[in-house]
Design a protein around this motif. Structure first.
Motif, PDB file in Angstrom:
ATOM      1  N   ALA A 189      -4.788  82.425  -3.433  1.00  0.00           N
ATOM      2  CA  ALA A 189      -5.146  81.274  -4.268  1.00  0.00           C
ATOM      3  C   ALA A 189      -6.239  81.639  -5.264  1.00  0.00           C
ATOM      4  CB  ALA A 189      -5.597  80.116  -3.388  1.00  0.00           C
ATOM      5  N   GLY A 192       3.446  82.072   6.519  1.00  0.00           N
ATOM      6  CA  GLY A 192       2.677  82.431   5.338  1.00  0.00           C
ATOM      7  C   GLY A 192       3.455  83.221   4.308  1.00  0.00           C
ATOM      8  N   SER A 220      -0.846  83.527   6.697  1.00  0.00           N
ATOM      9  CA  SER A 220      -1.422  82.222   6.365  1.00  0.00           C
ATOM     10  C   SER A 220      -2.899  82.357   6.047  1.00  0.00           C
ATOM     11  CB  SER A 220      -1.214  81.239   7.517  1.00  0.00           C
ATOM     12  OG  SER A 220       0.157  80.963   7.697  1.00  0.00           O
ATOM     13  N   GLY A 240      -4.533  74.564   1.804  1.00  0.00           N
ATOM     14  CA  GLY A 240      -4.762  75.484   0.699  1.00  0.00           C
ATOM     15  C   GLY A 240      -3.954  75.127  -0.533  1.00  0.00           C
ATOM     16  N   ILE A 241      -2.718  74.693  -0.339  1.00  0.00           N
ATOM     17  CA  ILE A 241      -1.889  74.284  -1.474  1.00  0.00           C
ATOM     18  C   ILE A 241      -2.467  73.036  -2.113  1.00  0.00           C
ATOM     19  CG2 ILE A 241       0.408  73.435  -2.127  1.00  0.00           C
ATOM     20  CD1 ILE A 241       1.519  75.301   0.089  1.00  0.00           C
ATOM     21  N   LEU A 262       0.101  75.612   5.672  1.00  0.00           N
ATOM     22  CA  LEU A 262      -0.294  76.021   4.329  1.00  0.00           C
ATOM     23  C   LEU A 262      -0.755  74.847   3.473  1.00  0.00           C
ATOM     24  CD1 LEU A 262       2.622  78.513   3.521  1.00  0.00           C
ATOM     25  CD2 LEU A 262       0.417  79.001   4.606  1.00  0.00           C
ATOM     26  N   LEU A 267       4.259  81.787   0.858  1.00  0.00           N
ATOM     27  CA  LEU A 267       3.300  81.739  -0.239  1.00  0.00           C
ATOM     28  C   LEU A 267       3.785  82.510  -1.453  1.00  0.00           C
ATOM     29  CD1 LEU A 267       0.042  82.210   1.828  1.00  0.00           C
ATOM     30  CD2 LEU A 267       0.659  80.169   0.503  1.00  0.00           C
ATOM     31  N   GLN A 275      -3.831  83.194   2.496  1.00  0.00           N
ATOM     32  CA  GLN A 275      -3.655  82.157   1.477  1.00  0.00           C
ATOM     33  C   GLN A 275      -4.855  81.954   0.562  1.00  0.00           C
ATOM     34  OE1 GLN A 275      -3.277  78.075   2.859  1.00  0.00           O
ATOM     35  NE2 GLN A 275      -1.828  77.630   1.236  1.00  0.00           N
ATOM     36  N   ARG A 284      -8.826  75.410   8.325  1.00  0.00           N
ATOM     37  CA  ARG A 284      -8.081  75.419   7.061  1.00  0.00           C
ATOM     38  C   ARG A 284      -8.686  74.466   6.033  1.00  0.00           C
ATOM     39  NH1 ARG A 284      -4.615  79.209   8.082  1.00  0.00           N
ATOM     40  NH2 ARG A 284      -3.466  79.249  10.067  1.00  0.00           N
TER      41      ARG A 284
END
Length: 449
Positions: free
Chosen positions: A263, A285, A256, A330-331, A327, A288, A259, A398
């Motif tokens: 990205a 994670g 995770s 970040g997404i 997640l 991903l 990430q 995060r």
């Protein structure tokens, strides 16, 4: 979500000058490290944890176990194999005080351990920890024979009056607000006189991979864990009383925490390799690989690790993140830079995490010019041209890494309190700038198609 913090310690998020091309070694998994510490502390013999994560959450766990009498020694591992912790089980005792910080694993995994101690154990932590749900663990422990003083709050601060043992047995809990309620009971269950049968009643369980991680690690330590219902691991878990084995365990990298670096490859149309990515894992994670591929990249898993490559285009996504809610920030950041709308579903429980992550993401991305709306169980993100500005993190690691991701493509993003990343990812800023400095190719970063 708490109110806006004061604008202090602003970190200018670096703008990518071109597609990144880097190898980033991510430290060990927080989730694995803290579960391994608890299991090692309850084992019948000493064990080694190789390459453990040393972050705020894991150091809080280690200090709490030391306060209960467990020996945790720094070392170089068997045969000088590298940095490691030697965990030496001992009789658990109070009185003791546990500082949980704002670590969900500490505040939830350790009350069952404290119930096995001889003496009172007081739990306290950061102000936000008082707002995070703990009723599932408190109510279950009382049903299993423990005495707990919490003044009826179902939350911190509280005192667990350990009696040196716990009867255990069957218990029903509603773990719909946190899968950690289930993991907390399972981890200590081999030491309960009757073991435990945990039955989840209520809405759908979030973050199922974390429960599977707990079950797998228990079995690897010699525990007998049965999931007898037809729904597999979704509703009922039985752990028999037994001795746990001391292990020599190497901690996986935290997927995770990989990430933001993956990205970066997606957003800039570049390439990032994460060494030692496991071929088989229960870490959330790992999802991903599929999610970021659907959003426009490609990945290759080899013995060396995972290499993720961006295509130069970022696509929107409609995805249920109920199993992998951590997640979501970040997404969401990537989705705000995509070429089409995204819908992130199944994550209503994020309102009860380090902060109300859904409200925080909506407010902070929109403050940069975005168009994010909360839904009943998630977010709807319509990409818009973004501008620089202060991105508040609400002491949430995060959110800080999500802001850094936005800063790759948006000039002038300033991250408030980026140091909060130390909760699970020490020296994030060093890793981030190192990635950007190590091999950025001279070309314009990928933008919306």
């Amino acid at each position: 979500m708490t109110g806006n913090p004061v604008h202090t310690a602003l970190w200018p998020a670096p703008l990518a000058s071109g597609p990144v091309d880097a190898t980033v070694s991510v430290p060990g998994s927080k989730s694995v490290t803290n579960r391994a510490l608890v299991l090692a502390a309850l084992s019948s013999e000493p064990g080694w944890l190789r390459r453990p994560l040393r972050s705020r959450d894991t150091l809080l766990m280690a200090e709490a176990l030391r306060a209960l009498g467990v020996g945790i020694e720094e070392g170089m591992g068997p045969e000088g194999s590298g940095e490691a912790w030697r965990v030496i089980p001992a009789g658990l005792h109070g009185p003791a005080t546990v500082d949980v910080g704002n670590a969900g694993t500490v505040m939830r995994f350790l009350p069952p351990v404290a119930a096995l101690a001889d003496g009172p154990v007081r739990f306290d932590g950061d102000p936000r920890s008082y707002e995070r749900p703990l009723h599932g663990v408190i109510d279950a422990l009382r049903a299993l024979g423990a005495r707990i003083d919490d003044d009826g709050r179902g939350a911190l601060p509280m005192t667990v009056h350990g009696a040196g043992a716990l009867d255990g047995g069957a218990v029903e809990i509603d773990a719909s607000s946190s899968s950690q309620f289930v993991s907390a009971l399972l981890l200590s269950a081999p030491r309960f006189n009757q073991g435990v049968e945990v039955r989840h009643v209520g809405a759908a369980l979030p973050s199922l991979p974390h429960i599977r991680m707990t079950v797998d690690m228990l079995r690897a330590a010699g525990a007998q864990v049965d999931t007898p219902d037809s729904g597999g691991e979704r509703n009922v878990w039985r752990v028999s009383p037994s001795a746990l084995l001391g292990r020599d365990l190497t901690i996986e990298p935290d997927l995770s925490n990989a990430q933001p670096f993956l990205a970066a490859a997606l957003i800039t149309g570049g390439r990032v390799t994460i060494p030692d990515w496991p071929a088989r894992t229960t870490q959330p994670g790992d999802a991903l690989r599929e999610i970021f591929t659907e959003m426009g990249g490609s990945c290759e898993l080899t013995e060396e690790g995972l290499t993720f490559t961006g295509s130069g285009r970022v696509r929107g996504i409609d995805v249920d993140l109920g199993d992998v809610g951590e997640l979501t920030p970040g997404i969401a950041a990537v989705a705000a830079l995509a070429d089409s709308e995204s819908v992130l579903r199944g994550v209503a429980h994020l309102r009860l995490h380090e902060t109300d992550r859904l409200a925080a993401l909506t407010k902070e991305i929109n403050a940069l010019g975005g168009d994010v709306t909360e839904t009943e169980d998630g977010l709807r993100i319509r990409p818009r041209p973004l501008l620089g500005g202060v991105f508040h993190t609400y002491d949430d690691h995060r959110l800080a890494t999500a802001a850094a991701v936005l800063g790759l493509a948006v000039e002038g993003v300033q991250v408030e309190n980026v140091a909060t990343t130390g909760k699970t990812l020490p020296d994030f800023t060093g890793l981030w700038t190192g990635m950007l400095d190590s091999g950025a190719r001279t070309a314009a970063p990928a933008r919306r198609a």
